[in-house]
Design a protein around this motif. Sequence first.
Motif, PDB file in Angstrom:
ATOM      1  N   VAL A 342     -17.093  21.685 -17.097  1.00  0.00           N
ATOM      2  CA  VAL A 342     -16.560  20.389 -17.527  1.00  0.00           C
ATOM      3  C   VAL A 342     -15.048  20.380 -17.386  1.00  0.00           C
ATOM      4  CG1 VAL A 342     -18.447  19.913 -19.122  1.00  0.00           C
ATOM      5  CG2 VAL A 342     -16.411  21.134 -19.927  1.00  0.00           C
ATOM      6  N   GLU A 343     -14.523  19.195 -17.265  1.00  0.00           N
ATOM      7  CA  GLU A 343     -13.078  19.062 -17.137  1.00  0.00           C
ATOM      8  C   GLU A 343     -12.407  19.178 -18.506  1.00  0.00           C
ATOM      9  OE1 GLU A 343     -15.223  16.894 -15.466  1.00  0.00           O
ATOM     10  OE2 GLU A 343     -14.937  18.213 -13.735  1.00  0.00           O
ATOM     11  N   LEU A 344     -12.924  18.423 -19.458  1.00  0.00           N
ATOM     12  CA  LEU A 344     -12.384  18.458 -20.824  1.00  0.00           C
ATOM     13  C   LEU A 344     -13.348  19.237 -21.709  1.00  0.00           C
ATOM     14  CD1 LEU A 344     -11.255  14.708 -21.141  1.00  0.00           C
ATOM     15  CD2 LEU A 344      -9.872  16.688 -20.458  1.00  0.00           C
ATOM     16  N   HIS A 349     -21.119  20.886 -22.561  1.00  0.00           N
ATOM     17  CA  HIS A 349     -22.516  20.464 -22.651  1.00  0.00           C
ATOM     18  C   HIS A 349     -23.153  20.808 -23.990  1.00  0.00           C
ATOM     19  CE1 HIS A 349     -21.869  20.734 -18.172  1.00  0.00           C
ATOM     20  NE2 HIS A 349     -22.285  19.493 -18.353  1.00  0.00           N
ATOM     21  N   ALA A 350     -22.838  21.984 -24.508  1.00  0.00           N
ATOM     22  CA  ALA A 350     -23.447  22.376 -25.787  1.00  0.00           C
ATOM     23  C   ALA A 350     -22.885  21.571 -26.953  1.00  0.00           C
ATOM     24  CB  ALA A 350     -23.233  23.868 -26.037  1.00  0.00           C
ATOM     25  N   LEU A 351     -21.699  21.004 -26.772  1.00  0.00           N
ATOM     26  CA  LEU A 351     -21.132  20.172 -27.835  1.00  0.00           C
ATOM     27  C   LEU A 351     -21.739  18.775 -27.858  1.00  0.00           C
ATOM     28  CD1 LEU A 351     -17.294  21.044 -27.677  1.00  0.00           C
ATOM     29  CD2 LEU A 351     -18.954  21.766 -29.399  1.00  0.00           C
ATOM     30  N   TYR A 379      -7.588  16.687 -25.124  1.00  0.00           N
ATOM     31  CA  TYR A 379      -7.564  16.707 -23.656  1.00  0.00           C
ATOM     32  C   TYR A 379      -7.473  18.133 -23.112  1.00  0.00           C
ATOM     33  CZ  TYR A 379      -6.596  11.867 -24.749  1.00  0.00           C
ATOM     34  OH  TYR A 379      -6.680  10.599 -25.272  1.00  0.00           O
ATOM     35  N   GLN A 380      -7.908  19.070 -23.951  1.00  0.00           N
ATOM     36  CA  GLN A 380      -7.877  20.466 -23.499  1.00  0.00           C
ATOM     37  C   GLN A 380      -8.807  20.657 -22.305  1.00  0.00           C
ATOM     38  OE1 GLN A 380      -6.021  23.210 -24.454  1.00  0.00           O
ATOM     39  NE2 GLN A 380      -6.989  24.118 -22.653  1.00  0.00           N
TER      40      GLN A 380
END
Lengths: 391, 320
Positions: A342-344, A349-351, A379-380
């Motif tokens: 993922v970008e951010l 996905h697990a979140l 925005y990490q």
Amino acid sequence: MMKLNRMMLLGLALVAFLTLGIGGAAWAFHDGGVAHCDGCHSMHQSADNPVSGTPNDTLLKGSDASSTCLNCHGGGGTSYHISSTDGSARNQGGDFYWMTKDYTVVVRGTPVLYGKDDHGHNVIAADFTMLVDADPDNAQAPGGTVYNATDLGCNSCHDPHGQVLGGTAAGGAAISGSGSYGATAPVDGSILGNYRLLRDTGSVAPGGMAFGTPAPIARATNVSGSSYGAIVDYGSGMSEWCANCHTTYTDGAQKHPAGNAEHLSAGYAANYNGYVATGDFTGVLASAFDGLVPFERGVTDGSLLSAAPVAGADTSSNVMCLTCHRAHASANANAGKWDFEVELLVESHALVSPDVPAGAAVYYKDAVVVDIATDYGPYQRSLCNKCHAKD
Amino acid sequence: MLKHSAKILSVSSILLMMVPASFALAETTASFRYPLSNFTGPVPSQWAKLAVDPERNEIYALNQYQNDIRIFDEHGMEIYSFGEEFVSATDIAIGDDGDVYVLTKSHAASTLHLCDYRGEPTSEIELKNLPAEFSSFRADRLVYAQGVLYLVDSGRLLVAVVDSDGSFKRGHDLDATLKQLTVGDKRTKEKRLADISMHGFDVDKNGNMLFTVPTLFSAFRMSADGELEGFGRAGSGPGKFGVTGGIVADAEGRIYVSDRLRCVVLIFDENFEFQSEFGFRGDRPSNLIVPDDLAIDNNGNVYVAQAANRGVSVFSVTSK
């Protein structure tokens, strides 16, 4: 006001007093080496603990080696528990729960399965419904052809007997303590056990593979009152040790460099130390260590490592496998310490999957759950940037 | 130190004598009856959490892996299920009037849910007036007994006893108590008590709290006014503890302790004298694989939750 009558307790607690005096304890059960035999084996299997069906010829108390380990080490939270029922374990190695948990994420309107077998080491523990991974891509340890999935268990990596230098029969000296917690070398001729009881040079894992490189050097520290070795300062040798099975992952051939000889350049070290989070490059060497992106310090004596690592990297430091991966398993694909896809990171996905329990620790360090948005920022981006600073 | 050692040795010898030399001495026996089932066969579950509704003699099984709660009648047949909305349910308890209490947890807090008899959540019960010692309290175990709820933070060994509306009545810091009672030199004490946690927990008919501490190879009984008694010795023979799991007491005062390592359920009388044990590792229906939570219904049936997706096995216990 709590109704705790402690004087009464002290006066009437004779039975408990004596029980605690004679009962022994499982804490430090291994104590750096081999524990007492009947902790794991039943000496007279059929007499007092019969096994029907297929008996195991090592008299183990579990259906297999890993099931025996998980009898004690199963569970969540912190402490020595490494296999929870809800993803809540927060030890450095990670939670084998994720090897039992498929979850789905809707991507562009289509549910995508994130399969459990891609989240870490598929150890076989029949009592805990962890079976041989059927994925042909994982038939052998990725990056190698020397270790079969059908042999994979806790005792593939950890020596349950904790032998060092081949043990007594091979001339090894007596083990007087754990080598996991930064103890200084004994001066009485005894030796310390290996970090995490990891297999040593010459140690033969199930399936017959002999380890060619020694156990790594690291120092674990317990978080007061709640965790076993939750904080780890890594010294050296981890990647080389992983490469006993994942043989080509340290050969440098179009792979990310990792290992004792792959020191950070001054530029990468400066990146690591300056990087705090996406959009924040105000870090300094003295406090730049991030437990979610650890590195090895190029140290070969565990007692020289820190119980509370905070200092950042220098040109003696190197990336290792555990910089990016959990040793056991994680909520993320490829046992990633963060979601590589993922970008951010807040969109990991697990979140976002509705299948993941609310109590699961998707991100954590030093035994504490990390809220990406709060602790790093909404925005990490990928924590690869801790070294590469491309965000 | 020598004096302590002598006392300990002496009591060790007595305890050894108390352990029956063979299984034949036991007068209490257990017989396997059946696994909890539905019309498709035994219902699989992994270390389910169990609770009995004493009014209706029904057994509730919370399967943490699947986030479902199944209700079985006194014959072991499933009659109803619910619980999909409880993603992180850790325990369940049944009130006198059939109310269903479900405990869930997240990183930050635990939440006590009240459900109606159909399992529909009706409210969340807020814990009120918790003392300062319970500022970080996060319950993961739940028992309803004698009209009050026992909430347990197993990692911190804290027990909060609250009314059905969540008002704090009393608390117990079992961690502090155990540390006060432990003897030995610094290293010994550190090894024994640095990282203990509670596993099994229940409340008997007299209001005594029963709990197990796996890393001490021991089980304990604590009265409501604070008297603590412990029992158990480490070992692999009959009557000895490997890794203690669930604990429960029956109407006659017998105490049942599951042993996850030895794969048995041990039965002690109310004076902690070992009576018998049953189960044993294996794949026969009567065998047990890593038994954990226990419950007992009005008919004396003992329910044993297991690992390996073997579900819940039911045994009847008789004494001669």
